[in-house]
Design a protein around this motif. Structure first.
Motif, PDB file in Angstrom:
ATOM      1  N   ASP A  12      -0.132 -14.336   4.082  1.00  0.00           N
ATOM      2  CA  ASP A  12      -0.815 -13.788   2.915  1.00  0.00           C
ATOM      3  C   ASP A  12       0.100 -13.872   1.695  1.00  0.00           C
ATOM      4  OD1 ASP A  12      -3.137 -12.123   1.843  1.00  0.00           O
ATOM      5  OD2 ASP A  12      -1.425 -10.870   1.321  1.00  0.00           O
ATOM      6  N   ARG A  13       1.362 -13.567   1.883  1.00  0.00           N
ATOM      7  CA  ARG A  13       2.306 -13.631   0.760  1.00  0.00           C
ATOM      8  C   ARG A  13       2.496 -15.073   0.285  1.00  0.00           C
ATOM      9  NH1 ARG A  13       3.315 -10.591  -3.325  1.00  0.00           N
ATOM     10  NH2 ARG A  13       2.482  -9.088  -1.825  1.00  0.00           N
TER      11      ARG A  13
ATOM     12  N   GLN B  18      -0.230  -6.919   2.147  1.00  0.00           N
ATOM     13  CA  GLN B  18      -0.526  -6.936   3.572  1.00  0.00           C
ATOM     14  C   GLN B  18       0.791  -7.169   4.297  1.00  0.00           C
ATOM     15  OE1 GLN B  18      -3.781  -6.929   5.082  1.00  0.00           O
ATOM     16  NE2 GLN B  18      -4.464  -6.301   3.047  1.00  0.00           N
TER      17      GLN B  18
ATOM     18  N   PRO C 254      -1.550  -0.362  -4.608  1.00  0.00           N
ATOM     19  CA  PRO C 254      -2.396  -0.498  -3.424  1.00  0.00           C
ATOM     20  C   PRO C 254      -2.329  -1.849  -2.730  1.00  0.00           C
ATOM     21  CG  PRO C 254      -3.701  -0.928  -5.378  1.00  0.00           C
ATOM     22  CD  PRO C 254      -2.299  -0.641  -5.860  1.00  0.00           C
ATOM     23  N   TRP C 255      -1.658  -2.831  -3.348  1.00  0.00           N
ATOM     24  CA  TRP C 255      -1.778  -4.209  -2.868  1.00  0.00           C
ATOM     25  C   TRP C 255      -0.890  -4.481  -1.666  1.00  0.00           C
ATOM     26  CZ3 TRP C 255      -5.966  -5.375  -5.158  1.00  0.00           C
ATOM     27  CH2 TRP C 255      -6.194  -5.032  -6.485  1.00  0.00           C
TER      28      TRP C 255
ATOM     29  N   VAL D  90      -0.182 -15.719  -2.130  1.00  0.00           N
ATOM     30  CA  VAL D  90       0.063 -15.082  -3.437  1.00  0.00           C
ATOM     31  C   VAL D  90       1.059 -15.920  -4.240  1.00  0.00           C
ATOM     32  CG1 VAL D  90       1.044 -13.047  -4.581  1.00  0.00           C
ATOM     33  CG2 VAL D  90      -0.486 -12.748  -2.614  1.00  0.00           C
TER      34      VAL D  90
ATOM     35  N   ARG E  31       0.834  -1.212   0.000  1.00  0.00           N
ATOM     36  CA  ARG E  31       0.000   0.000   0.000  1.00  0.00           C
ATOM     37  C   ARG E  31       0.865   1.257   0.000  1.00  0.00           C
ATOM     38  NH1 ARG E  31      -5.280   0.019   3.812  1.00  0.00           N
ATOM     39  NH2 ARG E  31      -5.345  -2.115   2.991  1.00  0.00           N
TER      40      ARG E  31
END
Lengths: 395, 395
Positions: free
Chosen positions: A311-312, A306, A303-304, A315, A298
């Motif tokens: 979470d990564r 966390q 904007p992406w 992804v 962010r």
């Protein structure tokens, strides 16, 4: 250093047991009755996993916790870099406050170590590094931060930057960074010769951003291979992103991978969904050290993201087409042991330093996709976060 | 139908105002004082957005809320299909219970409409469809469900399936599905001729799964174009996934897109991070209707996914390289108005039927990346979810 008796945890997803920490180190694993004078925590049958590692991020850049930053700019790398450099302080991205928020967020989500690239350019000198260094001091005992002196705006195209990098390495930055010697600096020989000379002078390793895709990135990699060999820097070089390894030529990529493995160059990936990314499995099968990072989160670039290495892991897992439980476990290993391999952390893993996180899930794979807060995070034997909240509040 | 006065909401991210619902329809937008006998809700300055639409999912497949399903199988499409068909009931994937969980999850996250493909094969006959139909009835007034009669296991290679599809369309399935006429059925002419004949017979539209990549998928698309034209089915055909449109040949893809636009064929995307996906922007610029779906979530195929179309908007946005606020708004439009365009929903959008969700965010872009629960979800003027919880509990 702390003592702690942690009951009912499943180390790496194995059967439930207990764990005794003495002086910040794991002293015993097995069913253990109460120990005099040692605090007891119940792990609630959660999985115990070594501290997660964000091995590629930018603590100095995020707008996390600030008002929403509207982005109406074109998606061009050079433009992003210049906009950020010229506007970051005016926007209010204070490097200390924002790096605190970012790092506390990572700790709250189970991370024990961070490698952060921090921008160095003639506009800001070493002020951004100093902001992150202040954060590093304040969070000592909560999360470890390694700083890469990073010429985000370029080296050859930004006179004065080389001297600042020299100064940064003399004053506490552990690693030297670099960026797209062709794409950004337009002078691959110039940047790489300068970087290698500086790394040798300070005896540090290098971690270079390489967004250059396809044959251009492959060319830059070949220049890097030559210099790693000539300077005896085997095992002391890392390539972040390495988008060229995602190109659509299996044999060509195979030859690059062979050299990367032979020279013990590490690869850092973010699993960028819109880029050509290296195959994590192919790199690992070649014996290459592979870590991962959440990159910028962010920020003025996008904007992406966390501040959360689970979470990564999702992804990276989704981008790599992972589906099986074994694959999900690999994704989790990349954001933990993989980062430790890249950063050469000593005493990392279940069995030595008491840096770990509990994960909520029936199995390791479930814990990766579960999106649950981390029940407990322990650093050096001390509880530093609980149910997703760090003991240090975000400023 | 319900009446409701909703105060302090920002329609589509505009300035705060109030909204009056009468008989399930938006009757007035503007600053409104209390109305006799009408319940008042305070929107807390949240963004008001039309109900989100999951236009491509599989309600009958998820293991959501069940014990973790371990996946140690090879990643081959045909193997996944066969494993699922042979084991789904034994594993405990009851089509009614599981479709309830999935659909309630979507409603809790702000969805008002679902298009669900539901498996039809000789092993299960129409039992899976019946389970989802039961869910559709139970959730009437909470979320609308459209059912696609879907030959997941193939049509030409699964004798008896064609007759079952015929029966399904006669008994309440609104759309005819299909799957990889080359890759799965090994007989593209056979499957497509059969599908078009059945669609014409029942006067329904078709929504086909097309995982076939590159030239193979392009070939199948050309066969589809010929038949859409020959049968006058312009505007009544949709291609889900359409991975061939993600191939690396700009001109070839351009010619396919031209025909898709001319024949008013809709495209459904999931933004699959490990596949070649179509560019959402390129499709939209060509005037093509583009919707999106969360596809299968946490099923025997793979562990990913959430019953949440904002989460899917982020997957699509990241895969498409979106960064600006305008791009994030487009991602949100794809999972709302885009789905309505594909499903030809009447009275959809702020101004007519009172199907909407509130979104928590300073701006629309912020709401997309914010990962916050939906404060309030309204269907036909009735509050159906609040703070991420649906008024109907998951079974």
């Amino acid at each position: 250093m702390s003592n702690l008796l942690l009951k009912n945890i499943r180390p790496l997803g194995a059967d439930a047991t207990d764990l005794l920490i003495r002086n910040g180190v794991i002293a015993e694993i097995g069913r253990i009755k109460a120990v005099d004078g040692v605090t007891v925590e119940d792990g609630g049958n959660a999985i115990l996993w070594p501290g997660l590692i964000d091995a590629h991020t930018h603590l100095d850049k995020t707008t996390w916790g600030m008002d929403w930053h509207e982005n109406d700019r074109e998606a061009v790398l050079r433009s992003r870099i210049d906009f950020e450099r010229e506007n970051r302080i005016g926007i209010g991205i204070d490097p200390h406050r924002q790096s605190m928020r970012h790092a506390i967020g990572l700790a709250a989500h189970g991370a024990s170590h961070i490698r952060s690239h921090v921008d160095i350019d003639p506009t800001h000198g070493l002020r951004l590094v100093e902001g992150v260094q202040e954060t590093r001091e304040k969070l000592r005992g909560i999360i470890d931060i390694e700083i890469v002196a990073f010429p985000q705006s370029g080296l050859m195209v930004m006179p004065g930057t080389l001297e600042l990098l020299d100064e940064a390495l003399a004053s506490g930055c552990e690693v030297l960074g670099g960026i797209d010697p062709c794409g950004i600096d337009r002078d691959p020989k110039g940047q790489l010769d300068a970087l290698f000379a500086l790394a040798v002078k300070h005896g540090v390793s290098v971690d270079i951003h390489l967004h250059e895709a396809g044959e251009l990135g492959a060319f830059t990699m070949e220049l890097i291979f030559e210099r790693v060999r000539a300077n005896g820097m085997q095992g002391k070089f890392a390539i972040s992103h390495a988008f060229a390894l995602g190109m659509n030529d299996h044999l060509r990529v195979g030859r690059l991978i062979d050299e990367i493995a032979e020279l013990d160059i590490a690869i850092l990936t973010t699993g960028a969904p819109s880029a050509t990314v290296p195959s994590v499995k192919r790199l690992r099968e070649a014996g290459i050290r592979v870590g991962a990072g959440c990159d910028g989160i962010r920020d003025t670039w996008g904007p992406w993201g966390q501040p959360d290495m689970i979470d990564r892991a999702t992804v990276i897992g989704m981008r790599n087409g992972f589906r099986s439980d074994a694959d999900l476990r690999l994704a989790l290993e990349i954001v933990s042991q993989g980062g430790a391999d890249v950063m050469r952390l000593e005493g990392y893993g279940v069995g030595c330093k008491a840096d770990f996180t509990l994960l909520d899930g029936q199995t390791v794979a479930h814990a990766v996709v579960n999106r649950a807060p981390r029940p407990l995070v322990v650093k050096g034997g001390r509880v530093v976060a609980r149910d997703g909240l760090c003991i240090v509040e975000m400023p």
